[in-house]
Design a protein around this motif. Sequence first.
Motif, mmCIF file in Angstrom:
data_model
loop_
_atom_site.group_PDB
_atom_site.id
_atom_site.type_symbol
_atom_site.label_atom_id
_atom_site.label_comp_id
_atom_site.label_asym_id
_atom_site.label_seq_id
_atom_site.Cartn_x
_atom_site.Cartn_y
_atom_site.Cartn_z
ATOM 1 N N ASN A 1 26.610 30.167 -21.289
ATOM 2 C CA ASN A 1 26.926 29.108 -20.338
ATOM 3 C C ASN A 1 27.297 29.669 -18.965
ATOM 4 O OD1 ASN A 1 26.592 26.937 -22.279
ATOM 5 N ND2 ASN A 1 28.420 27.773 -23.267
ATOM 6 N N ASP B 1 23.590 16.900 -19.944
ATOM 7 C CA ASP B 1 24.571 17.906 -19.523
ATOM 8 C C ASP B 1 25.345 17.308 -18.342
ATOM 9 O OD1 ASP B 1 26.036 20.027 -18.668
ATOM 10 O OD2 ASP B 1 24.347 21.417 -18.480
ATOM 11 N N GLN C 1 25.690 23.847 -19.058
ATOM 12 C CA GLN C 1 26.242 23.906 -20.419
ATOM 13 C C GLN C 1 25.104 23.799 -21.439
ATOM 14 O OE1 GLN C 1 29.407 24.355 -21.777
ATOM 15 N NE2 GLN C 1 28.348 24.288 -23.750
#
Length: 196
Positions: A181, A27, A32
């Motif tokens: 997210n 990530d 995310q």
Amino acid sequence: MVERQLIAAAQGGGLRLKRGELLRIIDPEGGQSGDLLAFAQDGSERLSNGRTFDYVGKIYVSTGDVLWSDRSNPMLTIVDDQVGRHDFLYSPCSLEMYRLQYGVTGHHANCTDNLSAALRGLGIQFDSLPTAFNFFMNVEVAVDGRLTVAAPRSRAGDSILLRAEMDLAIALSACPASTCNGGAPPRPLAYEVLSV
Ligand SMILES: [Zn+2]
């Protein structure tokens, strides 16, 4: 030198892994989540959350745990996990889901389309997609069974390292659902394949 591949924000990608190879999913910016699907090279077996729950006995998997196929064979082992929280309950987000749940009328990028395109690109035949391994997705399960989606715990540069236990076709998607997210717009993911 290990080459780092990017999965663009809200996009997907496919790759093949030989048994014993390692896949590091990163990530780069933090916060995310993404989806991973695994099929046997010839498409005869696919990732199964239900079989994984059978054999690991828990819904939160992390370092040392094996992700199993629908034919009860080990597909991937989590070798190292810098995040420690992933979801294996939710289906990949889809156009229908955005329509039903969020009232989206036009097109919306979604993991079902991304994963399907990646698998087609690898020559994998399928009717429908199984539940993906939603790495970095942070789902809390209350004592009454209610589910809450919280912000991913991944910080910039965090990764999860998986070892292929058979030859695999892998599809990845950088999930565009802001609810998964932390409310942020879609960001990219990255991966590296390491041979041992
Ligand atoms: Zn998604």
